[in-house]
Design a protein around this motif. Structure first.
Motif, PDB file in Angstrom:
ATOM      1  N   MET A  95       0.815  -1.213   0.000  1.00 37.71           N
ATOM      2  CA  MET A  95       0.000   0.000   0.000  1.00 37.71           C
ATOM      3  C   MET A  95       0.851   1.266   0.000  1.00 37.71           C
ATOM      4  O   MET A  95       0.480   2.275  -0.597  1.00 37.71           O
ATOM      5  CB  MET A  95      -0.923   0.010   1.218  1.00 37.71           C
ATOM      6  CG  MET A  95      -1.766  -1.256   1.375  1.00 37.71           C
ATOM      7  SD  MET A  95      -2.842  -1.564  -0.042  1.00 37.71           S
ATOM      8  CE  MET A  95      -4.059  -0.267   0.179  1.00 37.71           C
ATOM      9  N   LYS A  96       2.001   1.222   0.691  1.00 35.98           N
ATOM     10  CA  LYS A  96       2.890   2.376   0.781  1.00 35.98           C
ATOM     11  C   LYS A  96       4.336   1.880   0.789  1.00 35.98           C
ATOM     12  O   LYS A  96       4.611   0.766   1.244  1.00 35.98           O
ATOM     13  CB  LYS A  96       2.645   3.178   2.070  1.00 35.98           C
ATOM     14  CG  LYS A  96       1.231   3.718   2.244  1.00 35.98           C
ATOM     15  CD  LYS A  96       1.101   4.401   3.612  1.00 35.98           C
ATOM     16  CE  LYS A  96      -0.325   4.855   3.869  1.00 35.98           C
ATOM     17  NZ  LYS A  96      -0.459   5.446   5.236  1.00 35.98           N
ATOM     18  N   THR A  97       5.254   2.703   0.316  1.00 39.44           N
ATOM     19  CA  THR A  97       6.673   2.362   0.348  1.00 39.44           C
ATOM     20  C   THR A  97       7.493   3.541   0.862  1.00 39.44           C
ATOM     21  O   THR A  97       7.025   4.687   0.886  1.00 39.44           O
ATOM     22  CB  THR A  97       7.192   1.964  -1.043  1.00 39.44           C
ATOM     23  OG1 THR A  97       7.030   3.065  -1.938  1.00 39.44           O
ATOM     24  CG2 THR A  97       6.449   0.738  -1.577  1.00 39.44           C
ATOM     25  N   SER A  98       8.720   3.239   1.260  1.00 40.87           N
ATOM     26  CA  SER A  98       9.641   4.263   1.756  1.00 40.87           C
ATOM     27  C   SER A  98      11.072   3.842   1.431  1.00 40.87           C
ATOM     28  O   SER A  98      11.403   2.653   1.475  1.00 40.87           O
ATOM     29  CB  SER A  98       9.482   4.436   3.268  1.00 40.87           C
ATOM     30  OG  SER A  98      10.518   5.242   3.799  1.00 40.87           O
ATOM     31  N   GLU A  99      11.911   4.804   1.127  1.00 44.09           N
ATOM     32  CA  GLU A  99      13.327   4.533   0.852  1.00 44.09           C
ATOM     33  C   GLU A  99      14.175   4.595   2.126  1.00 44.09           C
ATOM     34  O   GLU A  99      15.352   4.251   2.105  1.00 44.09           O
ATOM     35  CB  GLU A  99      13.860   5.544  -0.171  1.00 44.09           C
ATOM     36  CG  GLU A  99      13.194   5.463  -1.540  1.00 44.09           C
ATOM     37  CD  GLU A  99      13.393   4.107  -2.196  1.00 44.09           C
ATOM     38  OE1 GLU A  99      14.497   3.551  -2.082  1.00 44.09           O
ATOM     39  OE2 GLU A  99      12.433   3.607  -2.818  1.00 44.09           O
ATOM     40  N   LEU A 100      13.573   5.035   3.216  1.00 50.45           N
ATOM     41  CA  LEU A 100      14.322   5.189   4.466  1.00 50.45           C
ATOM     42  C   LEU A 100      14.687   3.825   5.045  1.00 50.45           C
ATOM     43  O   LEU A 100      13.862   2.902   5.068  1.00 50.45           O
ATOM     44  CB  LEU A 100      13.472   5.969   5.473  1.00 50.45           C
ATOM     45  CG  LEU A 100      14.104   6.246   6.844  1.00 50.45           C
ATOM     46  CD1 LEU A 100      15.313   7.151   6.694  1.00 50.45           C
ATOM     47  CD2 LEU A 100      13.068   6.882   7.773  1.00 50.45           C
ATOM     48  N   ARG A 101      15.941   3.689   5.522  1.00 51.18           N
ATOM     49  CA  ARG A 101      16.383   2.459   6.179  1.00 51.18           C
ATOM     50  C   ARG A 101      17.072   2.833   7.499  1.00 51.18           C
ATOM     51  O   ARG A 101      18.199   3.317   7.502  1.00 51.18           O
ATOM     52  CB  ARG A 101      17.355   1.671   5.280  1.00 51.18           C
ATOM     53  CG  ARG A 101      16.759   1.210   3.960  1.00 51.18           C
ATOM     54  CD  ARG A 101      15.664   0.172   4.164  1.00 51.18           C
ATOM     55  NE  ARG A 101      15.097  -0.246   2.891  1.00 51.18           N
ATOM     56  CZ  ARG A 101      14.032   0.270   2.318  1.00 51.18           C
ATOM     57  NH1 ARG A 101      13.399   1.296   2.918  1.00 51.18           N
ATOM     58  NH2 ARG A 101      13.587  -0.174   1.168  1.00 51.18           N
ATOM     59  N   PRO A 102      16.405   2.592   8.609  1.00 55.27           N
ATOM     60  CA  PRO A 102      16.985   2.976   9.898  1.00 55.27           C
ATOM     61  C   PRO A 102      18.185   2.114  10.262  1.00 55.27           C
ATOM     62  O   PRO A 102      18.327   0.972   9.790  1.00 55.27           O
ATOM     63  CB  PRO A 102      15.827   2.736  10.876  1.00 55.27           C
ATOM     64  CG  PRO A 102      14.977   1.712  10.202  1.00 55.27           C
ATOM     65  CD  PRO A 102      15.073   1.989   8.746  1.00 55.27           C
ATOM     66  N   THR A 103      19.048   2.642  11.098  1.00 52.49           N
ATOM     67  CA  THR A 103      20.203   1.891  11.587  1.00 52.49           C
ATOM     68  C   THR A 103      19.767   0.914  12.670  1.00 52.49           C
ATOM     69  O   THR A 103      18.665   1.000  13.215  1.00 52.49           O
ATOM     70  CB  THR A 103      21.254   2.844  12.175  1.00 52.49           C
ATOM     71  OG1 THR A 103      20.704   3.467  13.361  1.00 52.49           O
ATOM     72  CG2 THR A 103      21.645   3.916  11.166  1.00 52.49           C
ATOM     73  N   ASP A 104      20.652  -0.003  13.002  1.00 52.46           N
ATOM     74  CA  ASP A 104      20.373  -0.953  14.082  1.00 52.46           C
ATOM     75  C   ASP A 104      20.093  -0.217  15.389  1.00 52.46           C
ATOM     76  O   ASP A 104      19.198  -0.605  16.150  1.00 52.46           O
ATOM     77  CB  ASP A 104      21.558  -1.909  14.277  1.00 52.46           C
ATOM     78  CG  ASP A 104      21.687  -2.915  13.144  1.00 52.46           C
ATOM     79  OD1 ASP A 104      20.896  -2.835  12.178  1.00 52.46           O
ATOM     80  OD2 ASP A 104      22.586  -3.782  13.222  1.00 52.46           O
ATOM     81  N   GLU A 105      20.873   0.805  15.659  1.00 50.41           N
ATOM     82  CA  GLU A 105      20.695   1.543  16.910  1.00 50.41           C
ATOM     83  C   GLU A 105      19.344   2.247  16.941  1.00 50.41           C
ATOM     84  O   GLU A 105      18.687   2.304  17.992  1.00 50.41           O
ATOM     85  CB  GLU A 105      21.831   2.554  17.092  1.00 50.41           C
ATOM     86  CG  GLU A 105      23.171   1.918  17.413  1.00 50.41           C
ATOM     87  CD  GLU A 105      23.096   0.995  18.621  1.00 50.41           C
ATOM     88  OE1 GLU A 105      22.510   1.406  19.648  1.00 50.41           O
ATOM     89  OE2 GLU A 105      23.598  -0.151  18.539  1.00 50.41           O
ATOM     90  N   GLU A 106      18.913   2.777  15.815  1.00 51.88           N
ATOM     91  CA  GLU A 106      17.606   3.426  15.761  1.00 51.88           C
ATOM     92  C   GLU A 106      16.485   2.413  15.994  1.00 51.88           C
ATOM     93  O   GLU A 106      15.492   2.712  16.667  1.00 51.88           O
ATOM     94  CB  GLU A 106      17.433   4.117  14.403  1.00 51.88           C
ATOM     95  CG  GLU A 106      18.292   5.365  14.256  1.00 51.88           C
ATOM     96  CD  GLU A 106      18.256   5.930  12.848  1.00 51.88           C
ATOM     97  OE1 GLU A 106      18.415   7.165  12.706  1.00 51.88           O
ATOM     98  OE2 GLU A 106      18.079   5.149  11.881  1.00 51.88           O
ATOM     99  N   ILE A 107      16.653   1.227  15.442  1.00 54.96           N
ATOM    100  CA  ILE A 107      15.644   0.174  15.639  1.00 54.96           C
ATOM    101  C   ILE A 107      15.594  -0.236  17.106  1.00 54.96           C
ATOM    102  O   ILE A 107      14.509  -0.344  17.699  1.00 54.96           O
ATOM    103  CB  ILE A 107      15.941  -1.039  14.738  1.00 54.96           C
ATOM    104  CG1 ILE A 107      15.777  -0.662  13.263  1.00 54.96           C
ATOM    105  CG2 ILE A 107      15.016  -2.210  15.090  1.00 54.96           C
ATOM    106  CD1 ILE A 107      16.253  -1.734  12.296  1.00 54.96           C
ATOM    107  N   LYS A 108      16.751  -0.476  17.699  1.00 56.54           N
ATOM    108  CA  LYS A 108      16.798  -0.885  19.103  1.00 56.54           C
ATOM    109  C   LYS A 108      16.160   0.163  20.006  1.00 56.54           C
ATOM    110  O   LYS A 108      15.443  -0.168  20.955  1.00 56.54           O
ATOM    111  CB  LYS A 108      18.250  -1.131  19.526  1.00 56.54           C
ATOM    112  CG  LYS A 108      18.877  -2.361  18.892  1.00 56.54           C
ATOM    113  CD  LYS A 108      20.350  -2.492  19.296  1.00 56.54           C
ATOM    114  CE  LYS A 108      21.004  -3.687  18.623  1.00 56.54           C
ATOM    115  NZ  LYS A 108      22.449  -3.795  18.965  1.00 56.54           N
ATOM    116  N   GLU A 109      16.417   1.428  19.719  1.00 60.30           N
ATOM    117  CA  GLU A 109      15.830   2.502  20.531  1.00 60.30           C
ATOM    118  C   GLU A 109      14.311   2.529  20.386  1.00 60.30           C
ATOM    119  O   GLU A 109      13.575   2.723  21.357  1.00 60.30           O
ATOM    120  CB  GLU A 109      16.427   3.841  20.120  1.00 60.30           C
ATOM    121  CG  GLU A 109      15.940   5.005  20.971  1.00 60.30           C
ATOM    122  CD  GLU A 109      16.613   6.308  20.609  1.00 60.30           C
ATOM    123  OE1 GLU A 109      16.188   7.364  21.147  1.00 60.30           O
ATOM    124  OE2 GLU A 109      17.555   6.295  19.796  1.00 60.30           O
ATOM    125  N   ALA A 110      13.822   2.291  19.162  1.00 60.93           N
ATOM    126  CA  ALA A 110      12.376   2.323  18.921  1.00 60.93           C
ATOM    127  C   ALA A 110      11.654   1.154  19.575  1.00 60.93           C
ATOM    128  O   ALA A 110      10.470   1.274  19.938  1.00 60.93           O
ATOM    129  CB  ALA A 110      12.106   2.314  17.415  1.00 60.93           C
TER     130      ALA A 110
END
Length: 302
Positions: A95-110
């Motif tokens: 339905m939607k797409t994004s080119e953004l790819r978060p870092t491992d640290e950003e994922i862990k924080e989220a």
């Protein structure tokens, strides 16, 4: 007059390592036919694309299903970053797409926002009922589906691997009613990159573990009609491990199985606490401990 279901009166648990591509109901029906069992049910639905622990109860063990359904469960799953689908998994339409790819640290924080007591909106394609109809039926018909948020206890949610720039592996331990697809969806939204479940496996559910207890559906069907098939069954009592066990004296067995309160011998039980009574190692009843007596809510005839 309703027709009585034919089949064998067997009781116990079977832990199927569910393959992808089958519904939970499909698996239960095939297992019941293999055992020629009169009565069978499962403790906790898995999506058709998911694999792992599907605990199937037979006969008297179906009375213990709520205790396994309510127990903690663990999942290992991958999240595809960069796309959101209408089903929140790889089976759906993007339905939607994004080119953004978060870092491992950003994922862990989220991930911290998804641990503890959280509010979760189930996927539109889910078995939640709206005015008596399953949400997924409405979604498939093209209707707009609006579901209310529900509380969920998440014990743990961790990043375990970065398999590709757009694919991460997570592990989650949670309570009853959790939708892993909703976790993937909401995590993707919180990171701004969108996301959906690519693969999902239930590692364990309550007392049952895929690696230690799991049996393939193929193995069950290979053994159909042989004495070895029943050797795969686990005791009914395995579904009660989260409850305290009390011992049932000889003179109390009959009263409890008739649904009447009777004395049992319990250790460190609080008044009103739910527990189960055993006699010679087999379950007799589940109920509330009140002043030395068990007041049964479920009885077992084994």
């Amino acid at each position: 007059m309703a027709r009585r279901r034919k089949g064998r009166d067997i009781s116990g648990w079977l832990v199927i390592d569910k393959p992808a591509g089958l519904t939970s109901t499909d698996v239960v029906n095939r297992v019941r036919r293999a055992f020629d069992a009169k009565k069978a049910g499962h403790a906790g639905t898995l999506d058709p694309a998911a694999t792992g622990v599907l605990a199937v109860a037979f006969g008297e063990a179906t009375k213990t299903v709520p205790y396994v359904t309510d127990a903690m469960k663990a999942y290992r799953f991958t999240v595809r970053l960069g796309a959101e689908t209408n089903t929140d998994d790889a089976e759906g339409e993007v339905m939607k797409t994004s080119e953004l790819r978060p870092t491992d640290e950003e994922i862990k924080e989220a991930l911290g926002a998804f641990v503890g007591e959280i509010e979760q909106v189930p996927p539109a394609f889910s078995a939640v009922k709206i005015d008596g109809q399953r949400a997924y039926k409405r979604a498939r018909a093209g209707d707009e589906v609006t579901l209310q948020a529900r509380p969920l206890w998440v014990e743990e949610l961790v990043l375990t691997d970065r398999l590709a720039p757009d694919l991460v592996e997570l592990e989650m331990t949670c309570g009853k009613g959790g939708y892993v697809r909703a976790i993937a969806r909401d995590l993707g939204r919180s990171l701004g990159c969108l996301g959906h479940v690519d693969h999902l496996r239930r590692v364990w559910s309550g007392p049952f573990d895929a690696e230690e207890d799991g049996v393939t559906l193929e193995r069950v069907e290979e053994l159909a009609g042989t004495p070895e098939l029943d050797d795969l069954l686990l005791p009914l009592e395995d579904g009660l491990v989260d409850l305290t066990e009390a011992r049932c004296p000889d003179e109390s067995v009959g009263r409890l199985r008739n649904g009447n309160p009777a004395p049992v011998i319990g250790a460190e039980l609080d008044y009103g606490e739910e527990c189960w009574a055993s006699h010679q190692g087999r379950a007799v009843a589940v109920g509330r401990w009140k002043g030395g007596e068990l007041h049964p809510s479920r009885v077992f005839h084994l």
